[in-house]
Write a protein that holds these residues in place. Structure first.
Motif, PDB file in Angstrom:
ATOM      1  N   GLN A 123       0.776 -19.454  20.871  1.00 45.07           N
ATOM      2  CA  GLN A 123       1.453 -20.235  22.130  1.00 45.07           C
ATOM      3  C   GLN A 123       2.802 -19.261  22.484  1.00 45.07           C
ATOM      4  O   GLN A 123       3.678 -18.949  21.546  1.00 45.07           O
ATOM      5  N   PRO A 124       3.308 -19.540  23.556  1.00 44.15           N
ATOM      6  CA  PRO A 124       4.511 -18.957  24.034  1.00 44.15           C
ATOM      7  C   PRO A 124       5.790 -19.657  23.084  1.00 44.15           C
ATOM      8  O   PRO A 124       5.672 -21.060  22.801  1.00 44.15           O
ATOM      9  N   GLU A 125       6.924 -18.612  23.161  1.00 44.97           N
ATOM     10  CA  GLU A 125       7.919 -19.414  22.405  1.00 44.97           C
ATOM     11  C   GLU A 125       9.336 -19.215  23.025  1.00 44.97           C
ATOM     12  O   GLU A 125       9.303 -18.656  23.953  1.00 44.97           O
ATOM     13  N   ALA A 126      10.255 -20.293  22.713  1.00 45.43           N
ATOM     14  CA  ALA A 126      11.499 -20.019  23.416  1.00 45.43           C
ATOM     15  C   ALA A 126      12.072 -18.729  23.317  1.00 45.43           C
ATOM     16  O   ALA A 126      11.963 -18.035  22.362  1.00 45.43           O
ATOM     17  N   LEU A 127      12.805 -18.400  24.304  1.00 50.03           N
ATOM     18  CA  LEU A 127      13.623 -17.181  24.475  1.00 50.03           C
ATOM     19  C   LEU A 127      14.440 -16.893  23.381  1.00 50.03           C
ATOM     20  O   LEU A 127      14.592 -15.728  22.784  1.00 50.03           O
ATOM     21  N   ASP A 128      15.388 -17.734  22.865  1.00 58.91           N
ATOM     22  CA  ASP A 128      16.324 -17.671  21.850  1.00 58.91           C
ATOM     23  C   ASP A 128      15.537 -17.106  20.523  1.00 58.91           C
ATOM     24  O   ASP A 128      15.925 -16.680  19.469  1.00 58.91           O
ATOM     25  N   VAL A 129      14.265 -17.714  20.496  1.00 59.45           N
ATOM     26  CA  VAL A 129      13.610 -17.427  19.183  1.00 59.45           C
ATOM     27  C   VAL A 129      13.014 -16.120  19.276  1.00 59.45           C
ATOM     28  O   VAL A 129      12.803 -15.458  18.101  1.00 59.45           O
ATOM     29  N   ALA A 130      12.388 -15.677  20.545  1.00 52.36           N
ATOM     30  CA  ALA A 130      11.847 -14.176  20.682  1.00 52.36           C
ATOM     31  C   ALA A 130      12.503 -13.340  20.501  1.00 52.36           C
ATOM     32  O   ALA A 130      12.320 -12.114  19.892  1.00 52.36           O
ATOM     33  N   ARG A 131      13.997 -13.471  20.789  1.00 52.90           N
ATOM     34  CA  ARG A 131      14.962 -12.442  20.928  1.00 52.90           C
ATOM     35  C   ARG A 131      15.978 -12.432  19.791  1.00 52.90           C
ATOM     36  O   ARG A 131      16.819 -11.862  19.652  1.00 52.90           O
ATOM     37  N   ALA A 132      15.658 -13.267  18.757  1.00 50.55           N
ATOM     38  CA  ALA A 132      16.507 -13.442  17.579  1.00 50.55           C
ATOM     39  C   ALA A 132      16.133 -12.075  16.693  1.00 50.55           C
ATOM     40  O   ALA A 132      15.264 -11.337  17.007  1.00 50.55           O
ATOM     41  N   PRO A 133      17.373 -11.816  15.976  1.00 50.09           N
ATOM     42  CA  PRO A 133      17.180 -10.559  15.008  1.00 50.09           C
ATOM     43  C   PRO A 133      15.918 -10.363  14.536  1.00 50.09           C
ATOM     44  O   PRO A 133      15.111  -9.138  14.266  1.00 50.09           O
ATOM     45  N   ALA A 134      15.055 -11.506  14.029  1.00 53.62           N
ATOM     46  CA  ALA A 134      13.949 -11.426  13.337  1.00 53.62           C
ATOM     47  C   ALA A 134      12.755 -11.987  14.133  1.00 53.62           C
ATOM     48  O   ALA A 134      11.647 -12.036  13.667  1.00 53.62           O
ATOM     49  N   GLY A 135      13.150 -12.052  15.541  1.00 52.86           N
ATOM     50  CA  GLY A 135      11.992 -12.652  16.442  1.00 52.86           C
ATOM     51  C   GLY A 135      11.022 -11.496  16.662  1.00 52.86           C
ATOM     52  O   GLY A 135      11.190 -10.384  16.361  1.00 52.86           O
TER      53      GLY A 135
END
Length: 94
Positions: free
Chosen positions: A67-79
């Protein structure tokens, strides 16, 4: 007849030349920064999707999780997309 010809004619007593310029735009206002969010690349990306009033990442790497994930989770260093937006895709690039 040019303005110079009129000004130098022998029978001319007074010549008033009036020059108008277009109104100046923006120079009297202080500089304003553009409204750019921290996830501007995600806002422009074709993988972004809006759900429940939030912008989510739906890149191919995120689809593997289901499922789609929040932008801050996807763009985190380990995202899935990381801070450099590895999966960024824009319509203008095609």
């Amino acid at each position: 007849m040019s303005g110079y010809d009129i000004a130098t004619a022998p029978d001319t007593a007074i010549v008033q030349l009036v020059f108008t310029s277009p109104p100046c735009v923006g120079h009297s206002k202080p500089m304003e920064r553009a409204l750019v969010t921290s996830f501007r690349a995600c806002e422009l990306c074709t993988h972004s999707t809006a759900r429940a009033g939030r912008l989510l990442c739906d890149s191919p790497a995120v689809r593997l999780t289901g499922q789609p994930e929040a932008l801050d989770v996807a763009r985190a260093p380990a995202g899935s997309c990381g801070p450099n937006a590895r999966h960024l895709d824009m319509p203008g690039w095609h």
